[in-house]
Design a protein around this motif. Structure first.
Motif, PDB file in Angstrom:
ATOM      1  N   TYR A  54       0.866  -1.228   0.223  1.00  0.00           N
ATOM      2  CA  TYR A  54       0.102   0.017   0.004  1.00  0.00           C
ATOM      3  C   TYR A  54       0.830   1.252  -0.183  1.00  0.00           C
ATOM      4  O   TYR A  54       0.514   2.410  -0.598  1.00  0.00           O
ATOM      5  N   TYR A  55       1.980   1.251   0.906  1.00  0.00           N
ATOM      6  CA  TYR A  55       2.645   2.302   0.919  1.00  0.00           C
ATOM      7  C   TYR A  55       3.545   2.677  -0.540  1.00  0.00           C
ATOM      8  O   TYR A  55       3.766   3.653  -1.005  1.00  0.00           O
ATOM      9  N   ARG A  56       4.042   1.708  -1.055  1.00  0.00           N
ATOM     10  CA  ARG A  56       4.499   1.575  -2.413  1.00  0.00           C
ATOM     11  C   ARG A  56       3.546   2.315  -3.528  1.00  0.00           C
ATOM     12  O   ARG A  56       3.890   2.957  -4.426  1.00  0.00           O
ATOM     13  N   ALA A  57       2.376   1.742  -3.231  1.00  0.00           N
ATOM     14  CA  ALA A  57       1.344   2.299  -4.202  1.00  0.00           C
ATOM     15  C   ALA A  57       0.959   3.959  -3.921  1.00  0.00           C
ATOM     16  O   ALA A  57       0.947   4.521  -4.977  1.00  0.00           O
ATOM     17  N   ALA A  58       1.124   4.174  -2.753  1.00  0.00           N
ATOM     18  CA  ALA A  58       0.678   5.736  -2.658  1.00  0.00           C
ATOM     19  C   ALA A  58       1.873   6.482  -3.139  1.00  0.00           C
ATOM     20  O   ALA A  58       1.822   7.414  -3.626  1.00  0.00           O
ATOM     21  N   LEU A  59       3.078   5.965  -3.084  1.00  0.00           N
ATOM     22  CA  LEU A  59       4.357   6.639  -3.510  1.00  0.00           C
ATOM     23  C   LEU A  59       4.609   6.561  -5.037  1.00  0.00           C
ATOM     24  O   LEU A  59       5.058   7.462  -5.481  1.00  0.00           O
ATOM     25  N   SER A  60       3.834   5.666  -5.709  1.00  0.00           N
ATOM     26  CA  SER A  60       3.859   5.790  -6.931  1.00  0.00           C
ATOM     27  C   SER A  60       3.030   6.668  -7.635  1.00  0.00           C
ATOM     28  O   SER A  60       3.377   7.143  -8.550  1.00  0.00           O
ATOM     29  N   PHE A  61       2.057   7.154  -6.726  1.00  0.00           N
ATOM     30  CA  PHE A  61       1.280   8.464  -7.386  1.00  0.00           C
ATOM     31  C   PHE A  61       1.577   9.581  -6.825  1.00  0.00           C
ATOM     32  O   PHE A  61       1.138  10.740  -7.150  1.00  0.00           O
ATOM     33  N   ASN A  62       2.288   9.627  -5.596  1.00  0.00           N
ATOM     34  CA  ASN A  62       2.755  10.880  -4.937  1.00  0.00           C
ATOM     35  C   ASN A  62       4.272  10.766  -4.351  1.00  0.00           C
ATOM     36  O   ASN A  62       4.369  10.214  -3.138  1.00  0.00           O
ATOM     37  N   GLY A  63       5.241  10.898  -5.275  1.00  0.00           N
ATOM     38  CA  GLY A  63       6.656  10.371  -4.920  1.00  0.00           C
ATOM     39  C   GLY A  63       7.398  11.250  -3.758  1.00  0.00           C
ATOM     40  O   GLY A  63       8.301  11.127  -3.281  1.00  0.00           O
ATOM     41  N   ARG A  64       6.254  12.372  -3.318  1.00  0.00           N
ATOM     42  CA  ARG A  64       6.882  13.054  -2.112  1.00  0.00           C
ATOM     43  C   ARG A  64       6.266  13.022  -0.679  1.00  0.00           C
ATOM     44  O   ARG A  64       6.271  13.685   0.002  1.00  0.00           O
ATOM     45  N   LEU A  65       5.435  11.918  -0.773  1.00  0.00           N
ATOM     46  CA  LEU A  65       4.587  11.549   0.460  1.00  0.00           C
ATOM     47  C   LEU A  65       5.394  11.065   1.411  1.00  0.00           C
ATOM     48  O   LEU A  65       5.698   9.942   1.646  1.00  0.00           O
ATOM     49  N   VAL A  66       6.196  12.189   2.285  1.00  0.00           N
ATOM     50  CA  VAL A  66       7.112  11.648   3.477  1.00  0.00           C
ATOM     51  C   VAL A  66       6.677  10.652   4.599  1.00  0.00           C
ATOM     52  O   VAL A  66       7.299   9.709   4.946  1.00  0.00           O
ATOM     53  N   PRO A  67       5.151  10.606   4.941  1.00  0.00           N
ATOM     54  CA  PRO A  67       5.035   9.780   5.674  1.00  0.00           C
ATOM     55  C   PRO A  67       4.930   8.330   5.247  1.00  0.00           C
ATOM     56  O   PRO A  67       5.353   7.198   6.047  1.00  0.00           O
ATOM     57  N   ALA A  68       4.648   8.191   4.048  1.00  0.00           N
ATOM     58  CA  ALA A  68       4.825   6.790   3.568  1.00  0.00           C
ATOM     59  C   ALA A  68       6.148   6.375   3.443  1.00  0.00           C
ATOM     60  O   ALA A  68       6.445   5.076   3.565  1.00  0.00           O
ATOM     61  N   MET A  69       6.996   7.095   3.117  1.00  0.00           N
ATOM     62  CA  MET A  69       8.387   6.853   2.965  1.00  0.00           C
ATOM     63  C   MET A  69       8.923   6.310   4.493  1.00  0.00           C
ATOM     64  O   MET A  69       9.650   5.170   4.483  1.00  0.00           O
ATOM     65  N   TYR A  70       8.708   7.062   5.272  1.00  0.00           N
ATOM     66  CA  TYR A  70       9.163   6.903   6.638  1.00  0.00           C
ATOM     67  C   TYR A  70       8.572   5.859   7.142  1.00  0.00           C
ATOM     68  O   TYR A  70       9.283   4.826   7.859  1.00  0.00           O
ATOM     69  N   ASN A  71       6.964   5.352   7.282  1.00  0.00           N
ATOM     70  CA  ASN A  71       6.794   4.060   7.387  1.00  0.00           C
ATOM     71  C   ASN A  71       7.226   2.802   6.727  1.00  0.00           C
ATOM     72  O   ASN A  71       7.418   1.498   7.328  1.00  0.00           O
ATOM     73  N   LEU A  72       7.445   3.098   5.410  1.00  0.00           N
ATOM     74  CA  LEU A  72       7.992   1.934   4.735  1.00  0.00           C
ATOM     75  C   LEU A  72       9.536   1.734   5.253  1.00  0.00           C
ATOM     76  O   LEU A  72       9.596   0.715   5.123  1.00  0.00           O
ATOM     77  N   ALA A  73      10.141   2.786   5.491  1.00  0.00           N
ATOM     78  CA  ALA A  73      11.492   2.656   5.950  1.00  0.00           C
ATOM     79  C   ALA A  73      11.544   1.665   7.281  1.00  0.00           C
ATOM     80  O   ALA A  73      12.391   0.985   7.310  1.00  0.00           O
ATOM     81  N   ILE A  74      10.546   1.872   8.006  1.00  0.00           N
ATOM     82  CA  ILE A  74      10.389   1.184   9.367  1.00  0.00           C
ATOM     83  C   ILE A  74      10.279  -0.255   9.168  1.00  0.00           C
ATOM     84  O   ILE A  74      10.923  -0.932   9.559  1.00  0.00           O
ATOM     85  N   LEU A  75       9.248  -0.450   8.006  1.00  0.00           N
ATOM     86  CA  LEU A  75       9.082  -2.028   7.856  1.00  0.00           C
ATOM     87  C   LEU A  75      10.287  -2.611   7.103  1.00  0.00           C
ATOM     88  O   LEU A  75      10.742  -3.663   7.273  1.00  0.00           O
ATOM     89  N   ARG A  76      10.953  -1.888   6.281  1.00  0.00           N
ATOM     90  CA  ARG A  76      12.183  -2.486   5.446  1.00  0.00           C
ATOM     91  C   ARG A  76      13.478  -2.516   6.392  1.00  0.00           C
ATOM     92  O   ARG A  76      14.365  -3.116   5.848  1.00  0.00           O
ATOM     93  N   THR A  77      13.713  -2.010   7.582  1.00  0.00           N
ATOM     94  CA  THR A  77      14.831  -1.933   8.281  1.00  0.00           C
ATOM     95  C   THR A  77      15.248  -3.222   8.558  1.00  0.00           C
ATOM     96  O   THR A  77      16.657  -3.410   8.409  1.00  0.00           O
ATOM     97  N   THR A  78      14.594  -4.068   8.973  1.00  0.00           N
ATOM     98  CA  THR A  78      15.025  -5.593   9.118  1.00  0.00           C
ATOM     99  C   THR A  78      15.388  -6.565   8.110  1.00  0.00           C
ATOM    100  O   THR A  78      16.542  -6.764   7.939  1.00  0.00           O
ATOM    101  N   GLN A  79      14.663  -6.560   7.040  1.00  0.00           N
ATOM    102  CA  GLN A  79      14.996  -7.251   5.878  1.00  0.00           C
ATOM    103  C   GLN A  79      15.989  -6.750   4.929  1.00  0.00           C
ATOM    104  O   GLN A  79      16.596  -7.159   4.190  1.00  0.00           O
ATOM    105  N   ALA A  80      15.739  -5.407   4.779  1.00  0.00           N
ATOM    106  CA  ALA A  80      16.426  -4.477   3.742  1.00  0.00           C
ATOM    107  C   ALA A  80      16.910  -3.190   4.140  1.00  0.00           C
ATOM    108  O   ALA A  80      16.496  -2.136   3.833  1.00  0.00           O
ATOM    109  N   PRO A  81      17.934  -3.029   5.025  1.00  0.00           N
ATOM    110  CA  PRO A  81      18.263  -1.944   5.650  1.00  0.00           C
ATOM    111  C   PRO A  81      18.743  -1.011   4.784  1.00  0.00           C
ATOM    112  O   PRO A  81      18.837   0.224   4.763  1.00  0.00           O
ATOM    113  N   GLN A  82      19.572  -1.360   3.438  1.00  0.00           N
ATOM    114  CA  GLN A  82      20.100  -0.434   2.516  1.00  0.00           C
ATOM    115  C   GLN A  82      18.880   0.164   1.973  1.00  0.00           C
ATOM    116  O   GLN A  82      18.781   1.310   1.664  1.00  0.00           O
TER     117      GLN A  82
END
Length: 207
Positions: A116-144
């Motif tokens: 869902y966050y990736r879909a939101a970002l695909s339509f608004n690439g400047r949606l910082v809250p989506a980037m932030y929450n997605l980063a939280i989710l990706r920290t363990t599996q994909a820290p880079q």
């Protein structure tokens, strides 16, 4: 300053336990931002519909507002259904995708939340809250990837202390302590209150 779904005062050191790091949520972002956005969208959609005779945009905005209200009451399943109905009328509705991500993340459905966050970002690439929450989710599996998301968010909100703080945590976990120290120093410069959350050995020396 943007208020994020993940509570700023609950920022955690991911180096202590990446596997158990979990986001803590705040409803302030929904209450102060999204309700206004949906209400404004409803007015704009109504005007557009009157001009273009496209009732779907009005209906999507109405379902979106219904979803926010349900989400604020804690009725997450009801809210999710409203957002899905909004998307049926407006498949590019960024806030519907974002809020579905919030609900999925709250319910521990990480994979769905990421989508869902990736879909939101695909339509608004400047949606910082989506980037932030997605980063939280990706920290363990994909820290880079988390690093890239934080850096992208910082390019949009450079004076956000928590973005710098969390980026520092991930960089430290990756063994990039020089870069982590730089981010921690920036975070402290923006908000001295975050100093206590930084490992002592990585804190800037006070004059």
């Amino acid at each position: 300053m943007v208020e994020y779904l993940v509570a700023r005062d609950q920022a955690q050191d991911v180096t202590s336990s990446l596997a158990s790091w979990r986001p803590l949520f705040s409803r302030r972002f929904l209450a102060r931002v999204l309700v206004v956005a949906w209400a404004s969208g409803l007015v704009v959609a109504g005007i557009n519909a009157a001009i273009t005779s496209k009732p779907d945009s009005t209906q999507a905005a109405a379902y979106g507002l219904e979803g926010v209200q349900a989400q604020q009451r804690g009725h997450l399943d009801e809210a999710a259904e409203a957002y899905r109905r909004a998307l049926a009328h407006d498949p590019r509705n960024t806030l519907a995708y974002y809020n579905l991500g919030v609900i999925a993340q709250t319910q521990g459905q990480s994979s769905a939340a990421e989508d869902y966050y990736r879909a939101a970002l695909s339509f608004n690439g400047r949606l910082v809250p989506a980037m932030y929450n997605l980063a939280i989710l990706r920290t363990t599996q994909a820290p880079q990837e988390a690093v890239q998301l934080y850096e992208q968010a910082i390019s949009i909100e450079p004076r956000d202390a928590v973005l710098h703080l969390n980026l520092g945590f991930v960089l430290h976990a990756l063994g990039r302590d020089a870069d982590a120290r730089r981010e921690f120093a920036t975070a402290i410069g923006l908000d001295p209150r975050v100093r206590s959350r930084i490992p002592v050995e990585l804190r800037p020396i006070q004059p």
